[in-house]
Design an enzyme around this catalytic site. Structure first.
Site, PDB file in Angstrom:
ATOM      1  N   GLU A  91       0.789  -1.210  -0.121  1.00 54.63           N
ATOM      2  CA  GLU A  91      -0.104  -0.092   0.180  1.00 54.63           C
ATOM      3  C   GLU A  91       0.734   1.201   0.086  1.00 54.63           C
ATOM      4  OE1 GLU A  91      -3.397   0.682  -0.234  1.00 54.63           O
ATOM      5  OE2 GLU A  91      -3.403  -1.496  -0.705  1.00 54.63           O
ATOM      6  N   CYS A 145     -16.329   2.082 -20.039  1.00 56.40           N
ATOM      7  CA  CYS A 145     -17.688   2.372 -19.545  1.00 56.40           C
ATOM      8  C   CYS A 145     -18.736   1.262 -19.972  1.00 56.40           C
ATOM      9  CB  CYS A 145     -18.314   3.687 -19.831  1.00 56.40           C
ATOM     10  SG  CYS A 145     -17.662   5.246 -19.018  1.00 56.40           S
ATOM     11  N   CYS A 190     -18.243  -1.724 -17.642  1.00 54.51           N
ATOM     12  CA  CYS A 190     -18.197  -1.523 -16.248  1.00 54.51           C
ATOM     13  C   CYS A 190     -19.527  -1.762 -15.480  1.00 54.51           C
ATOM     14  CB  CYS A 190     -18.080  -0.157 -15.912  1.00 54.51           C
ATOM     15  SG  CYS A 190     -18.322   0.488 -14.261  1.00 54.51           S
ATOM     16  N   CYS A 225     -24.411   5.007 -13.373  1.00 54.14           N
ATOM     17  CA  CYS A 225     -23.584   5.905 -13.430  1.00 54.14           C
ATOM     18  C   CYS A 225     -23.847   7.315 -13.910  1.00 54.14           C
ATOM     19  CB  CYS A 225     -22.193   5.531 -13.996  1.00 54.14           C
ATOM     20  SG  CYS A 225     -20.815   6.412 -13.739  1.00 54.14           S
TER      21      CYS A 225
END
Length: 355
Positions: free
Chosen positions: A38, A200, A203, A209
């Site tokens: 991370e 998109c 997705c 969205c």
């Protein structure tokens, strides 16, 4: 069915079918491995991080080995990743965990957040991925997904926007499958909901969205307000002895390239020569100007002019603190943490190149 449930289930279903599950830090999951990954992944692409992570794990397989290492060994393996404060904080954090916590990572987001270099989102990622604790994250990928999905105006770095995003992240994070959901949100932003060319059409969130419905999903998140970066300049003095070694100085822990080894600096040729005669008394040299280049930091540009001083003989003394000076041989590299421009110059201008 609530929007939160619909959102999280859509994300989890997509992850189970298409999410990444073979990244190095997804194997033998532990708080230590998740934490290191991370920190490395902050402002750095996955493809760049993978070889660094693997080398780091080979050298420092656990928090105890990292805590007992010299800072130079840590920064040496960090060279090229940038944002070197991350490496210094990683080392400091390991020392704290070993000395104060018996080598065990705290098991709460709040306690993890108190450690050096660990913010709220990183703490939540460690807790959720390695401990199964229900905790929302808000890294760059997640910010992009949420600002697009809800068509949120404003730069995510603004406090009011960030607070809204945290609220949404908390509402949408399910009370189950914590590890999978956290990884799924990161993956969604990294692989589909990308900055410039979002996919998109495939997705899982596209039916609801709001950003897609505007017809301009890439306007979310809004860009940081433009601010012209100032330009600074410096001379890097590549002092080279007859054996092809270069004089490096260790920089202060705070500030640019903190704790790393770098060439001495000067404002101009005159001050460079004065420094040389004071630091290496009695030396003779010939100088050589190399091609200048620009190195860009997050807040400013640095125009670097390398100036090589070829010494005719090995100096009898170096009037600098002994523990902050080092004669570096590019053909037999030392395990030191080097500033990226310094490493580039050493690699490019080895002893053979400058003959």
């Amino acid at each position: 069915m609530s929007k939160a449930f619909t959102f999280s289930e859509a994300v989890l279903n997509w992850y189970h079918q298409h999410g990444r599950k073979d990244l190095p830090w997804q194997q033998a999951i532990s708080p230590y491995r998740v934490w290191v990954s991370e920190i490395m992944l902050q402002q750095t692409q996955v493809t760049t991080v993978i070889p660094y992570f693997e080398r780091f794990m080979q050298r420092f397989p656990d928090v105890q080995s990292l805590a007992s290492a010299e800072q130079d060994d840590v920064l040496h393996l960090w060279t090229g990743l940038g944002y070197y404060a991350r490496g210094r904080n990683l080392h400091a954090c390991a020392k704290r965990i070993v000395s104060d916590l018996n080598g065990e990572f705290p098991r709460s987001v709040e306690q993890l957040s108190e450690l050096p270099g660990i913010g709220r989102s990183t703490a939540a990622a460690i807790a959720s991925i390695s401990m199964g604790i229900n905790a929302p994250i808000l890294d760059g990928n997640v910010k992009r997904v949420l600002t697009r999905f809800f068509a949120i105006d404003g730069w995510p770095g603004e406090l009011k926007v960030q607070n809204r995003l945290w609220t949404l992240a908390e509402e949408l994070t399910p009370d189950h499958s914590s590890r999978e959901y956290t990884q799924a949100m990161m993956d969604l932003g990294a692989t589909l909901c990308t900055r410039s060319k979002p996919a998109c059409g495939i997705c899982p969130l596209q039916p609801q969205c709001a950003g897609l419905q505007t017809g301009k999903p890439t306007q979310f998140p809004n860009s940081k307000p433009k601010k012209e970066k100032p330009v600074k300049s410096t001379l890097l003095l590549m002092v080279r002895n007859p054996d092809g070694q270069y004089l490096l100085l260790q920089r202060p822990q705070q500030g640019i390239w903190g704790g790393l080894w770098s060439f001495p600096e000067a404002e101009d040729a005159g001050s460079a020569e004065r420094w040389l005669t004071q630091t290496l008394p009695g030396v003779h040299w010939r100088s050589e100007w190399l091609t200048a280049f620009r190195h860009t930091f997050s807040h400013y540009h640095l125009d670097i002019q390398p100036l090589v001083f070829h010494l005719h003989a090995q100096p009898s003394a170096v009037r600098e603190a002994p523990d902050t000076t080092h004669w570096y041989d590019p053909d037999r590299p030392s395990t030191l943490g080097l500033a990226a421009p310094v490493k580039m110059l050493l690699d490019r201008h080895s002893a053979e190149d400058l003959l």
